[in-house]
Design a protein around this motif. Structure first.
Motif, PDB file in Angstrom:
ATOM      1  N   ALA A 159      29.404  48.694  37.782  1.00 48.07           N
ATOM      2  CA  ALA A 159      29.720  47.279  37.953  1.00 48.07           C
ATOM      3  C   ALA A 159      28.605  46.348  37.520  1.00 48.07           C
ATOM      4  O   ALA A 159      28.857  45.356  36.847  1.00 48.07           O
TER       5      ALA A 159
ATOM      6  N   ARG B 112      27.867  42.631  34.168  1.00 50.88           N
ATOM      7  CA  ARG B 112      27.355  41.293  34.352  1.00 50.88           C
ATOM      8  C   ARG B 112      26.299  40.992  33.317  1.00 50.88           C
ATOM      9  O   ARG B 112      25.696  41.876  32.742  1.00 50.88           O
TER      10      ARG B 112
ATOM     11  N   SER C  15      31.989  40.741  39.699  1.00 47.68           N
ATOM     12  CA  SER C  15      32.187  41.710  38.630  1.00 47.68           C
ATOM     13  C   SER C  15      33.514  41.424  37.938  1.00 47.68           C
ATOM     14  O   SER C  15      34.395  40.750  38.492  1.00 47.68           O
TER      15      SER C  15
END
Length: 559
Positions: free
Chosen positions: A5, A9, A305
């Motif tokens: 996750a 980003r 996320s």
């Protein structure tokens, strides 16, 4: 939350932050004739004194090349237990001599190993603990949720030695532990309920002012420098009333200026974030102080996320930086006055190639045709608006293609996507803030376009390339294949160090290999271009046509 996750980003600090924080080898001796003799004389006296006294107790450092370094010096009490989500408290005094030869843990995060909530420590490099040198405080980047002042990229030895300055790096709280807001988390002692990372940074600066003399620094000559999130922080700190007597100058580099929905949560969304996390963990918002730290971190990251238009919260679409709280962040950057201190503003020529090139912190297949390009551009535009009509993406591509044609630049899908990525979030705001300062500011502002290219298969001059040359860490074995370590790279690095250290010393950036650098005046040749065979030259800001799309279409704050 899955282990992958965080990779979805946009991590400003970059893939290099996955490397554990560690020391770096000694670098070459200073070659700046303006400071070399001063440094040598200081070293010849007693610069091997490894112990000094701070306001909380004595610390013992270590020799680092031609400097002394004090690692892991507490500047605040550990923000753990009841102090989680509280304003920083002074460090607890100690008796005897505290060992300061090892870095402290990075602030709690998902990227650097060994991170901890107990992380509010500073690192100080000095040519000598005696004297009164300019102090350069560097704030690391990392999108406000990763990074550490102890990362090898920010080893302060070269900057301290060549610049004859005291260099300070440090950690501050990150992610949901440092950059949010909820009134139920109000500190009973201070009343503050938001932006704990910014509070940490302010506490660090007060600590530096109180302790600069112990490390051979001048407490009345503190320059705050930082990259990306750190550059944004330098700007914001300079605007705080309590910092007016502390900060003398700032050097914001590739500043991620704060605005919603792209670079910050709205106060409402920040409050909802903690409400949702508390509900998920079966507690109240105040109860989050006692909740498992990993569970809080994972729940925070899960909220942010995935694609921004598919999340539960509408803001914080790219980063979750400072939240407008009426105290530490009274308003977004574009709604506040420009700094009253001298500014040396730096941006990278190709900010976006950090995110679209090899080693990107957000690996995404590069577009290869027109359909893929428009999809990639739409994803960039979604970082700042709730919806992107096809016509908006078309105008963006057309505008950048026209600018590339006018300036003889590449217009293939990868090149266009790269320029749009970097300009929207970084180069355009940095340039427009500099232009606003030139119109309305009362202090001198200098603009640098950092343009030294990286080696293939990397391309352009990426975001965060600057830190390698400011600290001289482009020479590290893991960095040299990308950033270079030849005679030209060393000249560029030395010139960068000389410019920043002279600015920190007297407010005017000068270097032997740089021409006289005028105060920035839009429309005139007043930008210093650093990098390339000529090392440094004065010109107008390059690639101005590309920035018109953002102004004409209302994407991002108007300045």
């Amino acid at each position: 939350m899955t282990a992958s996750a965080p990779r979805r980003r946009s991590v400003i600090a970059g893939a290099a932050l996955a490397v554990a924080a560690a020391g770096t080898p000694a670098l070459a001796a200073p070659r700046n004739p303006s400071v070399a003799s001063t440094v040598s004389a200081a070293k010849a006296s007693t610069s091997r004194v490894l112990t000094t006294r701070t306001t909380a107790g004595q610390v013992s450092g270590a020799v680092a090349g031609r400097t002394v370094v004090f690692r892991g010096v507490p500047y605040a009490a550990p923000p753990v237990g009841a102090l989680r989500f509280s304003s920083p408290r002074p460090p607890r005094p100690w008796s005897g001599v505290r060992d300061a030869t090892r870095f402290a843990a990075p602030s709690y995060q998902s990227v650097l190993p060994g991170s901890s909530e107990d992380s509010l420590y500073a690192n100080v490099w000095t040519p000598d603990v005696r004297g009164s040198r300019p102090v350069v405080v560097y704030i690391h980047g990392g999108g406000w949720f990763v990074g550490a002042g102890s990362h090898p990229l920010y080893d302060g030895e070269r900057l301290a030695d060549r610049g004859d300055a005291v260099v300070v790096t440090f950690n501050y709280r990150l992610g949901g532990f440092g950059w949010g807001l909820h009134e139920d988390l109000a500190d009973p002692a201070t009343g503050s309920f938001a932006n704990w990372g910014l509070q940490d940074q302010a506490a660090l600066l007060h600590w530096v002012r109180a302790n600069a003399a112990a490390f051979g620094g001048d407490p009345d000559n503190i320059t705050v420098c930082g990259t990306s999130a750190g550059g944004s922080s330098a700007w914001q700190l300079s605007l705080l009333p309590e910092m007016r007597s502390v900060i003398r100058r700032i050097v914001p580099i590739s500043a991620a200026h704060v605005w919603a929905p792209a670079v910050a949560l709205t106060p409402q969304d920040a409050g909802e974030a903690y409400d949702r996390i508390a509900h998920r963990l079966g507690t109240t918002v105040p109860g989050l102080r006692r909740a498992d730290a990993a569970a809080v971190k994972d729940a925070w990251e899960q909220l942010f996320s995935g694609a921004p238009d598919r999340r539960l919260l509408g803001s914080g679409r790219e980063y979750q930086g400072p939240v407008v709280d009426g105290r530490w962040m009274p308003a977004y950057d574009h709604e506040r006055p420009t700094p009253k201190v001298p500014v040396l503003s730096v941006h990278a020529r190709t900010e976006g190639s950090f995110f679209t090139g090899p080693g990107s912190p957000t690996p995404t297949p590069a577009p290869t045709d027109e359909a893929e390009l428009r999809a990639a551009v739409r994803a960039v535009l979604l970082k700042g608006v709730p919806d992107v009509p096809d016509a908006l993406a078309e105008r963006c591509v057309a505008g950048y293609r026209a600018a590339a044609a006018a300036e003889g630049l590449p217009d293939d899908p990868l090149a266009v996507w790269t320029e749009i990525w970097g300009d929207g979030l970084f180069r355009r705001p940095v340039v427009r803030f500099a232009e606003r300062h030139a119109r309305t500011g009362t202090s001198p502002l200098y603009v640098m376009d950092f343009a030294h290219p990286v080696y293939p298969p990397h391309f352009g001059t990426p975001h965060e390339a600057t830190s390698r040359f400011l600290f001289g860490t482009h020479r590290l074995p893991e960095e040299a294949p990308v950033y270079g370590d030849g005679p030209l790279e060393r000249r560029v690095s030395d010139t960068f160090i000389d410019l920043v250290s002279s600015f920190a010393r007297c407010g005017v950036p000068t270097a032997a290999e740089a021409p006289a650098w005028p105060v920035f005046a839009p429309g005139r040749a007043s930008t210093l271009i650093l990098g390339g065979p000529r090392v440094a030259e004065i010109a107008d800001i390059p690639k101005q046509r590309q920035l018109r799309f953002w102004d004409d279409n209302g994407w991002g704050p108007r300045l």
